[in-house]
Design an enzyme around this catalytic site. Structure first.
Site, PDB file in Angstrom:
ATOM      1  CG  ASP A 233      -0.284  -0.436   2.511  1.00  0.00           C
ATOM      2  OD1 ASP A 233       0.958  -0.454   2.550  1.00  0.00           O
ATOM      3  OD2 ASP A 233      -0.995  -0.750   3.477  1.00  0.00           O
TER       4      ASP A 233
ATOM      5  CG  ASN B  42      -9.422  -1.681  11.608  1.00  0.00           C
ATOM      6  OD1 ASN B  42      -8.420  -2.255  11.192  1.00  0.00           O
ATOM      7  ND2 ASN B  42      -9.921  -0.592  11.029  1.00  0.00           N
TER       8      ASN B  42
ATOM      9  CG  HIS C 268      -6.043  -2.149   8.648  1.00  0.00           C
ATOM     10  ND1 HIS C 268      -6.253  -1.063   9.455  1.00  0.00           N
ATOM     11  CD2 HIS C 268      -4.703  -2.225   8.483  1.00  0.00           C
ATOM     12  CE1 HIS C 268      -5.094  -0.507   9.768  1.00  0.00           C
ATOM     13  NE2 HIS C 268      -4.142  -1.191   9.201  1.00  0.00           N
TER      14      HIS C 268
ATOM     15  CD  GLU D 195      -9.004   0.920   7.464  1.00  0.00           C
ATOM     16  OE1 GLU D 195      -9.071   0.013   8.329  1.00  0.00           O
ATOM     17  OE2 GLU D 195      -8.324   1.942   7.629  1.00  0.00           O
TER      18      GLU D 195
HETATM   19  C1  GLP Z   1      -0.686   0.225   8.589  1.00  0.00           C
HETATM   20  C2  GLP Z   1      -0.295  -0.546   7.331  1.00  0.00           C
HETATM   21  C3  GLP Z   1      -0.542  -2.036   7.496  1.00  0.00           C
HETATM   22  C4  GLP Z   1       0.046  -2.499   8.816  1.00  0.00           C
HETATM   23  C5  GLP Z   1      -0.661  -1.819   9.952  1.00  0.00           C
HETATM   24  C6  GLP Z   1      -0.186  -2.258  11.319  1.00  0.00           C
HETATM   25  O1  GLP Z   1      -1.980   0.644   8.599  1.00  0.00           O
HETATM   26  N1  GLP Z   1      -0.969  -0.106   6.163  1.00  0.00           N
HETATM   27  O2  GLP Z   1       0.025  -2.724   6.401  1.00  0.00           O
HETATM   28  O3  GLP Z   1      -0.075  -3.883   8.939  1.00  0.00           O
HETATM   29  O4  GLP Z   1      -0.423  -0.421   9.808  1.00  0.00           O
HETATM   30  O5  GLP Z   1       0.959  -1.541  11.670  1.00  0.00           O
HETATM   31  P1  GLP Z   1       1.868  -1.826  12.912  1.00  0.00           P
HETATM   32  O6  GLP Z   1       2.735  -2.941  12.544  1.00  0.00           O
HETATM   33  O7  GLP Z   1       2.639  -0.540  13.082  1.00  0.00           O
HETATM   34  O8  GLP Z   1       0.969  -2.110  14.049  1.00  0.00           O
END
Ligand code: GLP
Length: 243
Positions: A67, A136, A138, A143
């Protein structure tokens, strides 16, 4: 779905990096699907270390990232493009022209999303996709929704995601409200998936996503239907699942 229990963040990073490293050793021209967020940083550090020691060679690897924020250029230090260069690509012997992320600055977003799908297909598909998980549920930036989105698309970020990601920005107003993300269909087409989860704040969603119902309200739950998923989590993130 296999669960690999790690002691802590360091151990989780080492175990997941070992799986990715093994993939590259077994298939030097692997197409790796890569992720951002704070969770994968330890994995990238290990892989950099092993690459510098000559144990892993990324020269034939291609990468596609999950992304990118809409409206942020590759030079913006908050973009995922910048994150990947700084935290990984810059430090390993990957050919920069073999690394791909959705274009946050695309003039025609829809066209760029279709082109991203075609690019992945032309590379022969993703051999191994690395994923984190949002609070959540995702994955990428898919989402909770009424349906599982199939292909790369533009999303409106959930309030909770904007809130969670504000730690990377000076203030919450700077967090982009939209992003481009691979779809659930894109992710599910990956031959192998490795998802990492760390910390007690992920314990509830890990249990819900992987031992609860499969529903687009918890996007990561779809992974229960994939034939080769490995969840590597530390003790805190796995506190609420039955192993
Ligand atoms: C972001 C990214 C996701 C990632 C998520 C969790 O929203 N787009 O790909 O998995 O955060 O991030 P973290 O590893 O910092 O909890």
């Amino acid at each position: 779905m296999r669960f690999i229990l790690a002691k802590d963040y360091e151990d989780m990073s080492k175990k997941a990096a070992t799986i990715i490293g093994a993939q590259v050793i077994l298939k030097p021209s692997s197409v790796l699907g890569l992720a951002t967020g704070s969770s994968p940083l330890g994995i990238y550090k290990k892989l950099i270390q092993w690459c510098k020691a000559g144990a892993i060679d990324f020269s034939k690897v291609c990468s596609v990232n999950l992304d990118e924020y809409r409206g942020l250029s590759a030079e913006d230090d908050q973009s995922y493009n910048y994150y990947m260069s700084e935290n990984f690509f810059h430090e390993i012997n990957i050919d920069k022209s073999n690394t791909h992320l959705p274009d946050g600055m695309a003039k025609d977003g829809e066209k760029a999303c279709v082109a991203y799908e075609v690019l992945i297909e032309n590379l022969g598909g993703i051999d191994m996709q690395l994923l984190g998980i949002g609070h959540n549920g995702h994955i990428g930036f898919n989402e909770p929704a009424e349906d599982f989105p199939v292909i790369t698309h533009c999303v409106d970020l959930a309030e909770s995601t904007i809130e969670a990601n504000k730690r990377f920005f000076t203030n919450i107003d700077q967090v982009p409200k939209q992003a481009y993300t691979m779809g659930i269909g894109t992710i599910m087409k990956a031959k192998k998936i490795v998802l990492i989860a760390t910390g007690e704040d992920k314990a509830d969603i890990v249990a819900k996503a992987f031992q609860g119902d499969v529903t687009p309200q918890v996007p990561a739950s779809i992974l229960q239907l994939h034939s080769d998923v490995t969840i590597v989590g530390d003790e805190k993130a796995f506190a609420k699942i039955k192993l």
